[in-house]
Scaffold this motif. Structure first.
Motif, PDB file in Angstrom:
ATOM      1  N   PRO A  80       0.833  -1.211   0.000  1.00 30.13           N
ATOM      2  CA  PRO A  80       0.000   0.000   0.000  1.00 30.13           C
ATOM      3  C   PRO A  80       0.862   1.253   0.000  1.00 30.13           C
ATOM      4  N   PRO A  81       0.254   2.421  -0.208  1.00 27.76           N
ATOM      5  CA  PRO A  81       1.040   3.662  -0.166  1.00 27.76           C
ATOM      6  C   PRO A  81       1.697   3.875   1.191  1.00 27.76           C
ATOM      7  N   SER A  82       2.880   4.459   1.157  1.00 27.56           N
ATOM      8  CA  SER A  82       3.667   4.772   2.373  1.00 27.56           C
ATOM      9  C   SER A  82       4.037   3.521   3.157  1.00 27.56           C
ATOM     10  N   SER A  83       4.205   2.411   2.458  1.00 25.80           N
ATOM     11  CA  SER A  83       4.611   1.174   3.136  1.00 25.80           C
ATOM     12  C   SER A  83       6.113   0.936   3.081  1.00 25.80           C
ATOM     13  N   GLY A  84       6.870   1.785   2.396  1.00 28.51           N
ATOM     14  CA  GLY A  84       8.326   1.664   2.361  1.00 28.51           C
ATOM     15  C   GLY A  84       8.885   1.017   1.115  1.00 28.51           C
ATOM     16  N   LYS A  85       8.104   0.926   0.039  1.00 25.52           N
ATOM     17  CA  LYS A  85       8.598   0.281  -1.192  1.00 25.52           C
ATOM     18  C   LYS A  85       9.770   1.054  -1.788  1.00 25.52           C
ATOM     19  N   THR A  86       9.587   2.359  -1.941  1.00 26.27           N
ATOM     20  CA  THR A  86      10.657   3.178  -2.522  1.00 26.27           C
ATOM     21  C   THR A  86      11.901   3.180  -1.637  1.00 26.27           C
ATOM     22  N   THR A  87      11.708   3.243  -0.328  1.00 27.58           N
ATOM     23  CA  THR A  87      12.847   3.236   0.602  1.00 27.58           C
ATOM     24  C   THR A  87      13.624   1.936   0.506  1.00 27.58           C
ATOM     25  N   LEU A  88      12.913   0.812   0.366  1.00 31.44           N
ATOM     26  CA  LEU A  88      13.594  -0.476   0.221  1.00 31.44           C
ATOM     27  C   LEU A  88      14.405  -0.528  -1.063  1.00 31.44           C
ATOM     28  N   LEU A  89      13.834  -0.071  -2.172  1.00 30.24           N
ATOM     29  CA  LEU A  89      14.559  -0.089  -3.439  1.00 30.24           C
ATOM     30  C   LEU A  89      15.772   0.840  -3.389  1.00 30.24           C
ATOM     31  N   LEU A  90      15.620   1.985  -2.773  1.00 26.47           N
ATOM     32  CA  LEU A  90      16.760   2.891  -2.643  1.00 26.47           C
ATOM     33  C   LEU A  90      17.857   2.283  -1.783  1.00 26.47           C
ATOM     34  N   ALA A  91      17.466   1.596  -0.718  1.00 23.68           N
ATOM     35  CA  ALA A  91      18.465   0.967   0.150  1.00 23.68           C
ATOM     36  C   ALA A  91      19.205  -0.149  -0.584  1.00 23.68           C
ATOM     37  N   LEU A  92      18.481  -0.957  -1.362  1.00 29.06           N
ATOM     38  CA  LEU A  92      19.129  -2.052  -2.096  1.00 29.06           C
ATOM     39  C   LEU A  92      20.040  -1.526  -3.193  1.00 29.06           C
ATOM     40  N   ALA A  93      19.699  -0.385  -3.782  1.00 23.94           N
ATOM     41  CA  ALA A  93      20.531   0.197  -4.837  1.00 23.94           C
ATOM     42  C   ALA A  93      21.645   1.072  -4.300  1.00 23.94           C
ATOM     43  N   GLY A  94      21.719   1.234  -2.962  1.00 21.64           N
ATOM     44  CA  GLY A  94      22.753   2.072  -2.383  1.00 21.64           C
ATOM     45  C   GLY A  94      22.543   3.549  -2.621  1.00 21.64           C
ATOM     46  N   LYS A  95      21.292   3.979  -2.727  1.00 20.60           N
ATOM     47  CA  LYS A  95      20.995   5.378  -3.040  1.00 20.60           C
ATOM     48  C   LYS A  95      20.157   6.044  -1.953  1.00 20.60           C
ATOM     49  N   LEU A  96      20.270   5.578  -0.722  1.00 21.61           N
ATOM     50  CA  LEU A  96      19.536   6.222   0.352  1.00 21.61           C
ATOM     51  C   LEU A  96      20.048   7.627   0.597  1.00 21.61           C
ATOM     52  N   ASP A  97      19.171   8.470   1.077  1.00 20.94           N
ATOM     53  CA  ASP A  97      19.567   9.835   1.401  1.00 20.94           C
ATOM     54  C   ASP A  97      20.657   9.834   2.465  1.00 20.94           C
TER      55      ASP A  97
END
Length: 371
Positions: free
Chosen positions: A207-224
């Motif tokens: 669902p929205p705001s469940s952390g999908k984008t954050t997980l993908l960013l973390a796996l790609a090494g692109k977290l803020d």
């Protein structure tokens, strides 16, 4: 006399019947001969074409390695109406393919992008498997991954200019040990573990705001950078936990042991491109910036093994692999291939566009970013 006339009467239709049968047999034999002569003629032409192609492959195999990796055979049909069904084999330098040759190659190989692309990729894989080369794969694992963030609460969370100035000032005071900002710890991801297998497509749903984008960013090494910390544990004041905890590995290697951006690609939701450039210029620019990677080394090893085994590759696959493994080419065949597969060839000469210039549609922009 009556018996003789009756006998003569029976004899005439018998002769006419035998004559008609013989004529029909002659016509059938003529038609069958024509059919077999046409089939033998086409078979003879195909044999001649195969022999001609084999001779050209043998000539290419005798070239030095540097020239052999840049020379291939392009198959095209004759433009003449009398020989429209005849295949013409032409030896070409893959670095000097003009726009017309590249477009004819794409139109002939990828008529229906969805179906023909799968067939072509299977041919590509069969050529590599035939000589025993294993392509490198990447397996991504994440164990006990927890991601937290400090969020401003109240009116300080509103994206206004006074709030930005105040938050910067409060962050500076926080470095001196003076805590004035009203923050709250928000857990984005908590104790998640999983494996992303190679050569598969993984679908991430939530669902929205469940952390999908954050997980993908973390796996790609692109977290803020505000979510990154170098070590697990506590910060200096011992009352503030690390923002990112857990372990992410690529084939067993941690993210700090190599550059993950050269292995994975995260496609952002925001399409950031130069608005004045066309779709084709954007993809050509991206291809030249990324380079050919390991494709040239793979082609070198593949050509060596095929030469030792006496194997002649399929012309279309060989031309594609050699043309996409050459560096310093202004417009590569990989761009034409990407345009056809993503359905962008209809807008390749249209500018990308921005807020001030009208360009391609939103769906086309997303496909350009993916390409």
């Amino acid at each position: 006399m009556d018996g003789l006339d009756r006998a003569r009467g029976f004899e005439k239709p018998r002769r006419s019947f035998s004559r008609s049968v013989s004529n029909s047999m002659n016509r059938k034999s003529w038609s069958m001969e024509d059919v077999f002569s046409g089939a033998s003629h086409s078979h003879r032409n195909s044999c001649v074409d195969e022999d001609e192609e084999a001779l050209k492959w043998a000539a290419i195999e005798k070239l030095p390695t540097y020239d052999r990796l840049r020379t291939s055979i392009i198959n095209s049909f004759m433009d003449n109406e009398l020989h429209a069904d005849k295949m013409k084999n032409k030896k070409v330098d893959v670095r000097k393919l003009d726009l017309d040759d590249r477009q004819k190659f794409i139109d002939r190989i990828f008529k229906v992008a969805e179906e023909d692309n799968e067939k072509f990729l299977k041919k590509f894989r069969n050529r590599i498997d035939r000589v025993g080369i294993q392509l490198p794969t990447v397996e991504v694992r994440f164990n006990h991954l927890t991601i937290e963030a400090d969020c401003y609460v109240g009116t300080g969370a509103l994206p206004t200019l006074p709030n930005v100035v105040r938050n910067i000032a409060e962050s500076a005071l926080g470095l001196l040990g003076i805590g004035l900002a009203k923050r709250r710890k928000l857990t984005i991801f908590k104790d998640a573990s999983g494996i992303i297998k190679p050569s598969r497509m993984t679908l991430l749903l939530g669902p929205p705001s469940s952390g999908k984008t954050t997980l993908l960013l973390a796996l790609a090494g692109k977290l803020d950078s505000s979510l990154k910390r170098r070590r697990q544990g506590y910060l200096a004041n011992n009352n503030f936990m690390e923002q990112v905890r857990g372990k992410i590995t690529y084939n067993g290697h941690r993210l700090n042991e190599f550059e993950p951006k050269k292995t994975s690609a995260y496609i952002s939701q925001n399409d950031v491109h130069v608005g004045e450039m066309t779709v084709k210029e954007t993809l050509d620019f991206s291809a030249r910036c990324q380079g050919v990677g390991t494709r040239y080394e793979l082609l070198t090893e593949l050509a060596r093994r095929e030469k030792d085994a006496g194997i002649f590759p399929e012309a279309e696959v060989d031309l594609f692999m050699k043309a996409t493994a050459m560096e310093g080419v202004e417009s590569s065949l990989i761009t034409d291939y990407t345009l056809r597969i993503l359905g962008l060839d209809i807008c390749k000469d249209t500018i990308f566009g921005d807020e001030m210039r009208r360009g391609i549609s939103g769906g086309q922009k997303k496909r350009v970013t993916t390409g």
